[in-house]
Design an enzyme around this catalytic site. Structure first.
Site, PDB file in Angstrom:
ATOM      1  N   LYS A   1       0.833  -1.219   0.000  1.00 22.40           N
ATOM      2  CA  LYS A   1       0.000   0.000   0.000  1.00 22.40           C
ATOM      3  C   LYS A   1       0.861   1.260   0.000  1.00 22.40           C
ATOM      4  CE  LYS A   1      -1.713   1.844   3.949  1.00 22.40           C
ATOM      5  NZ  LYS A   1      -1.720   3.288   4.221  1.00 22.40           N
ATOM      6  N   ASN A   2       1.818   1.325   0.934  1.00 23.68           N
ATOM      7  CA  ASN A   2       2.528   2.592   1.091  1.00 23.68           C
ATOM      8  C   ASN A   2       3.534   2.856  -0.039  1.00 23.68           C
ATOM      9  OD1 ASN A   2       0.983   3.292   3.237  1.00 23.68           O
ATOM     10  ND2 ASN A   2       2.445   2.601   4.796  1.00 23.68           N
TER      11      ASN A   2
ATOM     12  N   ARG B   1      -4.398  10.073   3.456  1.00 28.87           N
ATOM     13  CA  ARG B   1      -3.160  10.704   3.907  1.00 28.87           C
ATOM     14  C   ARG B   1      -2.199  10.968   2.754  1.00 28.87           C
ATOM     15  NH1 ARG B   1      -2.716  13.448   8.051  1.00 28.87           N
ATOM     16  NH2 ARG B   1      -0.577  14.155   8.148  1.00 28.87           N
TER      17      ARG B   1
ATOM     18  N   CYS C   1      -5.852   8.294   8.373  1.00 24.60           N
ATOM     19  CA  CYS C   1      -5.911   7.783   9.745  1.00 24.60           C
ATOM     20  C   CYS C   1      -5.324   8.818  10.702  1.00 24.60           C
ATOM     21  CB  CYS C   1      -5.135   6.471   9.855  1.00 24.60           C
ATOM     22  SG  CYS C   1      -5.932   5.099   9.027  1.00 24.60           S
TER      23      CYS C   1
ATOM     24  N   ARG D   1      -0.202  14.549  13.000  1.00 24.26           N
ATOM     25  CA  ARG D   1       0.669  14.137  11.890  1.00 24.26           C
ATOM     26  C   ARG D   1       1.093  15.367  11.084  1.00 24.26           C
ATOM     27  NH1 ARG D   1      -1.819   8.832   9.136  1.00 24.26           N
ATOM     28  NH2 ARG D   1       0.339   8.515   8.492  1.00 24.26           N
ATOM     29  N   PRO D   2       2.060  16.127  11.624  1.00 26.38           N
ATOM     30  CA  PRO D   2       2.464  17.373  10.953  1.00 26.38           C
ATOM     31  C   PRO D   2       3.142  17.105   9.611  1.00 26.38           C
ATOM     32  CG  PRO D   2       3.969  16.846  12.753  1.00 26.38           C
ATOM     33  CD  PRO D   2       2.864  15.831  12.803  1.00 26.38           C
ATOM     34  N   ILE D   3       3.165  18.131   8.749  1.00 25.83           N
ATOM     35  CA  ILE D   3       3.888  17.984   7.476  1.00 25.83           C
ATOM     36  C   ILE D   3       4.948  19.083   7.331  1.00 25.83           C
ATOM     37  CG2 ILE D   3       2.065  16.724   6.262  1.00 25.83           C
ATOM     38  CD1 ILE D   3       1.463  19.401   4.782  1.00 25.83           C
TER      39      ILE D   3
ATOM     40  N   ASP E   1       3.540   0.419  12.347  1.00 23.06           N
ATOM     41  CA  ASP E   1       2.324  -0.119  11.728  1.00 23.06           C
ATOM     42  C   ASP E   1       2.049  -1.567  12.130  1.00 23.06           C
ATOM     43  OD1 ASP E   1       1.910   2.295  10.543  1.00 23.06           O
ATOM     44  OD2 ASP E   1       2.725   1.722   8.594  1.00 23.06           O
TER      45      ASP E   1
ATOM     46  N   ARG F   1      -9.070   0.287   3.699  1.00 24.92           N
ATOM     47  CA  ARG F   1      -8.070   1.191   3.130  1.00 24.92           C
ATOM     48  C   ARG F   1      -6.796   0.472   2.728  1.00 24.92           C
ATOM     49  NH1 ARG F   1      -7.974   6.317   6.962  1.00 24.92           N
ATOM     50  NH2 ARG F   1      -9.389   7.373   5.590  1.00 24.92           N
TER      51      ARG F   1
HETATM   52  N1  EPU Z   1       6.778  14.085  11.383  1.00 19.92           N
HETATM   53  C1  EPU Z   1       6.991  15.414  11.676  1.00 19.92           C
HETATM   54  N2  EPU Z   1       6.938  16.310  10.639  1.00 19.92           N
HETATM   55  C2  EPU Z   1       6.710  15.928   9.348  1.00 19.92           C
HETATM   56  C3  EPU Z   1       6.510  14.571   9.072  1.00 19.92           C
HETATM   57  C4  EPU Z   1       6.547  13.662  10.118  1.00 19.92           C
HETATM   58  O1  EPU Z   1       7.189  15.793  12.821  1.00 19.92           O
HETATM   59  O2  EPU Z   1       6.693  16.787   8.469  1.00 19.92           O
HETATM   60  C5  EPU Z   1       6.845  13.084  12.476  1.00 19.92           C
HETATM   61  C6  EPU Z   1       5.503  12.379  12.679  1.00 19.92           C
HETATM   62  O3  EPU Z   1       4.676  13.098  13.558  1.00 19.92           O
HETATM   63  C7  EPU Z   1       5.956  11.045  13.238  1.00 19.92           C
HETATM   64  C8  EPU Z   1       7.284  10.786  12.554  1.00 19.92           C
HETATM   65  O4  EPU Z   1       7.723  12.064  12.077  1.00 19.92           O
HETATM   66  O5  EPU Z   1       6.181  11.161  14.617  1.00 19.92           O
HETATM   67  C9  EPU Z   1       7.222   9.837  11.385  1.00 19.92           C
HETATM   68  O6  EPU Z   1       6.206  10.220  10.478  1.00 19.92           O
HETATM   69  P1  EPU Z   1       6.297   9.870   8.921  1.00 19.92           P
HETATM   70  O7  EPU Z   1       6.351  11.131   8.151  1.00 19.92           O
HETATM   71  O8  EPU Z   1       7.383   8.877   8.721  1.00 19.92           O
HETATM   72  O9  EPU Z   1       4.886   9.189   8.652  1.00 19.92           O
HETATM   73  P2  EPU Z   1       3.973   9.336   7.378  1.00 19.92           P
HETATM   74  O10 EPU Z   1       4.802   9.501   6.171  1.00 19.92           O
HETATM   75  O11 EPU Z   1       2.892  10.321   7.612  1.00 19.92           O
HETATM   76  C10 EPU Z   1       3.991   6.808   6.793  1.00 19.92           C
HETATM   77  C11 EPU Z   1       2.956   5.744   6.556  1.00 19.92           C
HETATM   78  C12 EPU Z   1       2.304   5.359   7.859  1.00 19.92           C
HETATM   79  C13 EPU Z   1       3.384   4.913   8.845  1.00 19.92           C
HETATM   80  C14 EPU Z   1       4.472   5.969   8.987  1.00 19.92           C
HETATM   81  C15 EPU Z   1       5.650   5.515   9.834  1.00 19.92           C
HETATM   82  C16 EPU Z   1       2.197   6.254   4.344  1.00 19.92           C
HETATM   83  C17 EPU Z   1       1.105   6.758   3.483  1.00 19.92           C
HETATM   84  N3  EPU Z   1       1.962   6.256   5.639  1.00 19.92           N
HETATM   85  O12 EPU Z   1       3.275   7.912   7.342  1.00 19.92           O
HETATM   86  O13 EPU Z   1       1.479   4.263   7.555  1.00 19.92           O
HETATM   87  O14 EPU Z   1       2.803   4.687  10.106  1.00 19.92           O
HETATM   88  O15 EPU Z   1       4.989   6.320   7.686  1.00 19.92           O
HETATM   89  O16 EPU Z   1       6.229   4.384   9.301  1.00 19.92           O
HETATM   90  O17 EPU Z   1       3.227   5.814   3.861  1.00 19.92           O
HETATM   91  C18 EPU Z   1      -0.371   2.860   7.754  1.00 19.92           C
HETATM   92  O18 EPU Z   1       0.003   2.296   6.726  1.00 19.92           O
HETATM   93  O19 EPU Z   1      -1.284   2.417   8.500  1.00 19.92           O
HETATM   94  C19 EPU Z   1       0.266   4.092   8.159  1.00 19.92           C
HETATM   95  C20 EPU Z   1      -0.251   4.919   9.044  1.00 19.92           C
END
Ligand code: EPU
Length: 421
Positions: free
Chosen positions: A22-23, A93, A117, A122-124, A307, A400
């Site tokens: 998926k990811n 997401r 989710c 979940r900041p960006i 995950d 999902r």
């Molecule tokens: N973070 C920040 N700032 C950012 C981005 C992230 O502070 O700009 C922090 C987050 O708050 C978190 C950490 O960094 O504490 C890691 O977040 P990451 O960005 O790695 O997560 P993501 O890209 O939003 C993806 C997967 C998630 C999975 C996480 C961690 C996708 C679409 N989603 O999320 O998958 O939990 O990486 O491995 O790839 C799932 O599949 O159920 C799922 C939630």
């Protein structure tokens, strides 16, 4: 409302085939917007996140077709709308990867903030920092992100991520593939789907090296061409079935996996007393009776994935003694499912980032609700283990990310039905 009705207590036996990741899919499909040509993408999972994403891409002007099961063709040669439709974008997401794709292709984008989710904040900010370092002028509000080239235009840059972020690493890689000059991402995430995205883009003519290490280098190219690419198997789907076998007992061959990607999960299950036999592209998971307690701390890859936190928690609930489960990626992730597991008889005590899970003899069927994708998967496993009937509600979360969950579990002997109330 749809729900799963599960009659628990049957060990799982047989063979299950794992779908495409998926990811990886949700990163590769938007990245196809960079390509002026047709991308044939194979091993695409049929899950709702992918369906939504394909609808978004079609709405933006890409030609999307599904010539056969598991295959998607995307032709983005024509004009692409740089403002995807908000309602669909907010449903998931990974729609934030449209930002990187549009910035790379057009130097501009107007994309609503994503949904998906929400088990934690979940900041960006790291995505935005990356876009700004590439020279974008970013207007980031509580509703959308709007970008255009800054005063000096778009240019490759060195970007040091403040946190290891899968999403930021991927978004910067996608944008930088077509931005002139060299981009270096330091402190990059190393998940298998990051390597998969790099392999996809390189197949289409990009110049990306170092994916899978903490330094990724992207040399921007003028254009990308069409081609064929097959997505890797889903590490977390495989881990979910492995945890289900560990918790219910039984003996299952989990096929279409990359055993190397599974090592952090297989290691923990072995510690818990599960027999694991790896083959080239399959893993046999065999219960040996009682599970032993263990300690797990979630970490970015190659650590134990966040995950898989909820699924291993169910295994711990069935293990002897005290297990300890520490979450280090998303602090609030326990709240999506622990209360539900407790209502099924699990003994879990949460103290900040750590849950102490005290094994119990039995879980009992109950009416429970999924609050996110992996929480939902864990509740399904708990239902398979429990005595009596479990109803899992909010299954749109589960759908999902798990292709044909009912079909795959039923083939392994589980008693599970999808009901529409
Ligand atoms: N973070 C920040 N700032 C950012 C981005 C992230 O502070 O700009 C922090 C987050 O708050 C978190 C950490 O960094 O504490 C890691 O977040 P990451 O960005 O790695 O997560 P993501 O890209 O939003 C993806 C997967 C998630 C999975 C996480 C961690 C996708 C679409 N989603 O999320 O998958 O939990 O990486 O491995 O790839 C799932 O599949 O159920 C799922 C939630």
């Amino acid at each position: 409302m749809a729900r799963y009705e599960i009659h628990g207590g049957t060990p799982l036996n047989g063979t299950v085939t794992i779908s495409g990741a998926k990811n990886a899919a949700v990163a590769i499909l938007p990245a196809a917007l960079l390509v002026r040509g047709t991308c044939r993408i194979e091993n695409v999972p049929d899950i709702s996140d992918v369906r939504i994403l394909l609808d978004i891409l079609e709405g933006m002007g890409a030609k999307v077709s599904r010539p056969e099961p598991g295959v998607v063709e995307i032709d983005s040669s024509g004009e692409i709308d740089t403002q995807p439709e908000d309602t669909l974008v907010k449903k998931m997401r990974a729609s934030y990867y449209l930002m990187g794709a549009l910035l790379g292709r057009y130097g501009k984008a107007h994309v609503a903030l994503p949904g998906g989710c929400n088990f934690a904040s979940r900041p960006i900010d790291q995505h935005i920092k990356g876009f700004e370092m590439l020279g974008a002028d970013v207007d980031y509000t509580s509703n959308y992100v709007e970008m255009k080239p800054g005063e000096f235009g778009l240019q490759g840059s060195r970007i040091n991520l403040d946190v290891v972020s899968v999403g930021a690493t991927i978004n910067i890689m996608i944008a930088a593939a077509l931005i002139p000059g060299q981009t270096i991402i330091d402190n990059a995430a190393k998940e298998p789907h990051i390597v998969d995205l790099a392999n996809f883009l390189n197949t289409m003519g990009a110049r990306i090296s170092g994916a899978g290490t903490d330094t990724v280098k992207i040399r921007g190219v003028e254009s990308l061409h069409g081609g064929t690419y097959a997505i890797i198997p889903d590490q977390i789907e495989a881990g979910t079935y492995m945890a289900a076998v560990a918790a219910t007992g039984g003996n299952v061959l989990v096929q279409n996996v990359i055993p190397k990607h599974m090592e952090c999960i297989t290691g923990k299950l072995q510690e818990m007393g599960v027999r694991i036999i790896p083959y080239d592209d399959a893993i046999r998971v065999q219960s040996t009776g009682k599970l032993r307690h263990t300690t797990v701390k979630t970490r970015p890859y190659p650590g134990f994935p966040t995950d898989m936190q909820a699924q291993i928690c169910v295994c711990m609930s069935r293990a002897s003694g005290y297990s300890r489960l520490t979450e280090s990626v998303y602090e609030t992730r326990f709240f999506g499912y622990c209360t539900e597991l407790q209502s099924m008889g699990a003994n879990i005590q949460i103290n900040n980032k750590t849950a102490t899970v005290i094994g119990v003899d039995k879980l009992y069927g109950a009416n429970v609700a999924a609050h996110d994708l992996r929480a939902g998967a864990a509740l399904v496993i708990a239902g398979l283990v429990a005595e009596g009937t479990t109803n899992v509600e909010n299954i749109h979360f589960v759908e999902r990310g798990y292709e044909n969950l009912i079909g795959k579990l039923t083939a392994l002997g589980a008693e599970i039905r999808r009901l529409e109330d």
